[in-house]
Design a protein around this motif. Structure first.
Motif, PDB file in Angstrom:
ATOM      1  N   TYR A 416       0.855  -1.188   0.000  1.00 13.44           N
ATOM      2  CA  TYR A 416       0.000   0.000   0.000  1.00 13.44           C
ATOM      3  C   TYR A 416       0.881   1.223   0.000  1.00 13.44           C
ATOM      4  O   TYR A 416       2.088   1.157   0.221  1.00 13.44           O
ATOM      5  N   TYR A 418       0.641   5.522   1.280  1.00 15.47           N
ATOM      6  CA  TYR A 418      -0.156   6.527   1.976  1.00 15.47           C
ATOM      7  C   TYR A 418      -0.263   7.759   1.093  1.00 15.47           C
ATOM      8  O   TYR A 418       0.754   8.274   0.627  1.00 15.47           O
TER       9      TYR A 418
ATOM     10  N   ASP B 371       6.215   5.760  -7.036  1.00 12.29           N
ATOM     11  CA  ASP B 371       6.336   4.478  -6.337  1.00 12.29           C
ATOM     12  C   ASP B 371       6.978   4.687  -4.958  1.00 12.29           C
ATOM     13  O   ASP B 371       8.085   4.235  -4.700  1.00 12.29           O
ATOM     14  N   SER B 372       6.285   5.399  -4.094  1.00  9.65           N
ATOM     15  CA  SER B 372       6.833   5.703  -2.775  1.00  9.65           C
ATOM     16  C   SER B 372       5.820   5.382  -1.685  1.00  9.65           C
ATOM     17  O   SER B 372       4.623   5.295  -1.942  1.00  9.65           O
ATOM     18  N   ALA B 373       6.344   5.236  -0.469  1.00 11.34           N
ATOM     19  CA  ALA B 373       5.484   4.910   0.667  1.00 11.34           C
ATOM     20  C   ALA B 373       4.483   6.024   0.945  1.00 11.34           C
ATOM     21  O   ALA B 373       3.348   5.769   1.342  1.00 11.34           O
ATOM     22  N   GLY B 374       4.913   7.271   0.733  1.00 13.76           N
ATOM     23  CA  GLY B 374       4.025   8.412   0.920  1.00 13.76           C
ATOM     24  C   GLY B 374       4.006   9.271  -0.331  1.00 13.76           C
ATOM     25  O   GLY B 374       5.068   9.597  -0.885  1.00 13.76           O
ATOM     26  N   VAL B 375       2.815   9.618  -0.792  1.00 15.75           N
ATOM     27  CA  VAL B 375       2.681  10.490  -1.970  1.00 15.75           C
ATOM     28  C   VAL B 375       1.667  11.560  -1.603  1.00 15.75           C
ATOM     29  O   VAL B 375       0.516  11.265  -1.294  1.00 15.75           O
ATOM     30  N   ARG B 405       4.787  -0.449   4.935  1.00 11.35           N
ATOM     31  CA  ARG B 405       5.394   0.622   4.154  1.00 11.35           C
ATOM     32  C   ARG B 405       5.013   1.947   4.814  1.00 11.35           C
ATOM     33  O   ARG B 405       3.892   2.101   5.286  1.00 11.35           O
ATOM     34  N   PRO B 407       5.276   5.045   7.678  1.00  7.91           N
ATOM     35  CA  PRO B 407       5.360   4.977   9.133  1.00  7.91           C
ATOM     36  C   PRO B 407       4.679   3.700   9.613  1.00  7.91           C
ATOM     37  O   PRO B 407       3.576   3.391   9.187  1.00  7.91           O
TER      38      PRO B 407
END
Lengths: 444, 444
Positions: A416, A418, B371-375, B405, B407
């Motif tokens: 997933y 965020y 393609d990142s944990a937070g966008v 993925r 925090p």
């Protein structure tokens, strides 16, 4: 889909780039690609089965020469009753599953105009290494496309003809779709595996499907996360309160319905109070199916008394750590539920373990304390399977302790991200002190 | 909790055994242990801060001698405004979170009397290696107990006094609880780390908290899954439609509110159409905060024209792959959203990246493709934080592509198991052919 002769690094790089496009495609675009794959394979049945027959011919010769196991030959046979139909049905089952991409699994208002959302998305690039099960190519390609992941596929050499035939059809099908070229990469030579296993910057997950040796080799030779299991040492604990017939049914099914499977029973733990009551009918039922029992002294003595004509073998310590994958079962006497749990947590492979008992409280205690992917009460360990669980198809069965455990379907191929949608929001104004703003943290 | 001098193998074995008990404890039992830890620490504030002062004294000397960084000294200081209170509040916040253990996340009727359930459970044994942040011990012990995991803790040597003081209090507190001895193992010598990292049979997850170098060392030296991130190279893409003030606010916050943080901004990508309009006020605001800009030729030219007095440095290629962790920002001109996304997916660290734009469609496209944990859209990258996300506290921030993925709060310390409750059910009777039973697969 491309049968590539590119270097492993180039192939992985291309798959990574393709994955960035694939992850932005709509569900409809991905489903259309699956329909195209299904229809293409259905239309090409004859040519694929002909190719498979050529693989089988070679494999049977090799088996006759003692160079290949019969079980491998059996796994290779795409013409085996129901296998082709299962493969095609699996593609449509996967297509018709709810879209796993873009599901919102958390939504929180951090502050006015500042919303946090957790959204499922593809992992990225999968490396799938499998042995001689030609239908796995179609399974895995379907799962990859459905889940928006790129995949690099490497199949066993014994299925090369089937593999090329299927992949050629899939390739043609994907060319008519929006799934980018490079999203599914085929690798046909074995010597590139070590190079691929080193590409942890571009490959996000390795899924080995095959023998324990294959999985162990891969786990030992890569830093990329590996989804799967090397061992399937499943146990059943038999309590004195169990119904004899249920116990015999469950244990016989777990041991004999497919002894080579990872979810087959390997160790039977017998409560001492069940030795002379339930063990004998269970042992008779097993013997009738040709199962060899390897017993500890107490269970042997109990059986010799109850069934003097039954042949049992003395168990060695190593039998309790052995995945027989054959009609052999290690039996051991335990004095308590706690001892059974301790044995399983120590000697088992954290795959699937069951208790047969009429005591609900004991069953719940067992299922809470046994540290395995599957913990069953009065059911055969062989239920550990993605199709049986209703996942449509399965990527594999994982004994990992993170990410995915047990039979892995589409969800195991997702992660997933965020998303935050704000309005020029900054962090510096928030805090605990005076004059600082507080977060609202309202679930939406 | 025990300050152990046992061998790493024995410590890990003991933690594993304890984890099997811990995972069967009720929520009440685990929460009571957390209350005891909180109360114990609150009562021992003076002795802990005195111990911390001794650590600080040594660290300040070392910093004066140039042997230790100022930022490490700062992280060490438990007396810093709000830190002690945050630590205590964090324990109660964790205690008061919903119980993460035993949540049913899937329930399917496979057939009459045969129900499948997926239930969350602890991962098992965590190895947490951290540097000189003494409050992390309390955080991590709380998270481990709450989530039913055993933990082996290894803290940085600069915080030894604080560490021993806190752990002694936690140890006393846990002795009054049902959490078994051995569930929290302390390791005080650094030389055992390589041995612990080899114990993949007993340790299920490594969580390193500290410098990029520490994380990279651990990732390179273990087969155990590692949860965390080595790099935090966050980017913001500035579009011409952005509101100037919002852009300046977000970018200044992302770069300057805590430059040493992993979620701080390192690269600013500027759409060419924003070079002469929005970049200048943003650059002025950054300069006012002492930020050095490293510009590509086009952004430099635009700034020299708009703000002749502003000093900018010529960017080197390596600046776009550098996590400065200081008041330095690399700026680069891009011609399109696609180019910005490609830059981020290639040069970024898949941590947290943002777009500043008034165009909702562009924002959604960016958040889907990066393609990142937070966008994020119109929000500072510094929001990437477990407390800010409302998780109560955080284990770390993960850039992994599987399991967890971004925090990571309590959920990242959980896995699940499948339970089946049957009635003597066997698999052999199910199948597609005639006379075979079909599964019902009814969601419950």
């Amino acid at each position: 889909m491309s049968l590539t002769n590119a270097s492993p690094a180039d192939a992985a790089q291309a798959a990574k780039s393709a994955s960035h496009v694939l992850q932005t495609l709509s569900a409809a675009a991905r489903n259309d690609a699956l329909t195209a794959i299904h229809d293409g394979l259905a239309a090409a049945k004859d040519e694929i089965l002909a190719a498979n027959a050529r693989d089988l011919e070679l494999a049977r010769q090799a088996a006759a020469d003692g160079k290949l196991s019969q079980s491998l030959v059996s796994r290779l046979d795409l013409g085996k009753k129901g296998k082709w139909e299962d493969m095609l049905k699996g593609i449509l089952d996967v297509r018709d599953l709810p879209d796993p991409v873009g599901r919102v699994t958390l939504r929180t208002r951090l502050d006015d105009g500042l919303d946090l959302e957790r959204v499922t998305c593809p992992i990225g690039v999968l490396l799938i290494i499998f042995e001689a099960r030609p239908e796995v190519i179609a399974n895995i390609a379907s799962l990859a496309v459905k889940s928006g992941n790129a995949a690099i596929l490497k199949g066993g050499k014994e299925s090369t003809e089937s593999f090329v035939a299927i992949s050629t059809v899939i390739s043609r099908a994907l060319e008519t779709s929006q799934v980018p070229n490079g999203a599914i990469q085929l690798v046909t030579t074995r010597d590139v595996i070590p190079q691929l296993l080193a590409l942890d910057r571009h490959i996000d997950l390795v899924i080995p499907r095959g023998s324990n040796e294959l999985v162990r080799f891969i786990k030992d030779n890569t830093k990329i996360p590996v989804l799967g299991h090397a061992d399937g040492l499943c146990s059943i604990f038999l309590e004195p309160s169990a119904d004899s017939q249920q116990a015999a049914d469950v244990i016989v099914d777990a041991k004999t319905s497919y002894p080579a499977a990872c979810n087959a029973l390997e160790t039977l733990l017998v409560h001492e109070a069940a030795l002379s009551t339930i063990l004998p009918p269970v042992a008779s039922a097993l013997a009738a199916k040709g199962v060899e029992l390897r017993c500890d002294p107490r269970s042997k003595a109990a059986l010799q008394q109850a069934l003097p004509e039954l042949k049992v073998v003395d168990a060695q310590d190593s039998d309790y750590d052995t995945e027989f994958l054959a009609l052999t079962l290690a039996a051991k006497t335990v004095e308590s539920l706690e001892e059974a749990v301790l044995h399983i947590n120590t000697h088992g492979s954290h795959h699937t373990d069951a208790i047969v008992t009429a005591d609900k409280e004991h069953a719940e205690q067992f299922m809470s304390a046994v540290d395995s992917a599957g913990v069953y009460w009065n059911a055969s360990t062989r239920f550990a399977d993605g199709m049986r669980y209703g996942f449509g198809t399965e990527v594999g069965i994982s004994t990992n302790k993170i990410h995915s455990r047990g039979p892995v379907g589409l969800e195991g191929l997702m992660i997933y991200k965020y998303k935050i949608r704000g309005n020029g929001h900054v962090t510096a104004v928030y805090g605990e002190g005076e004059g600082r703003k507080r977060f609202k943290h309202e679930p939406l």
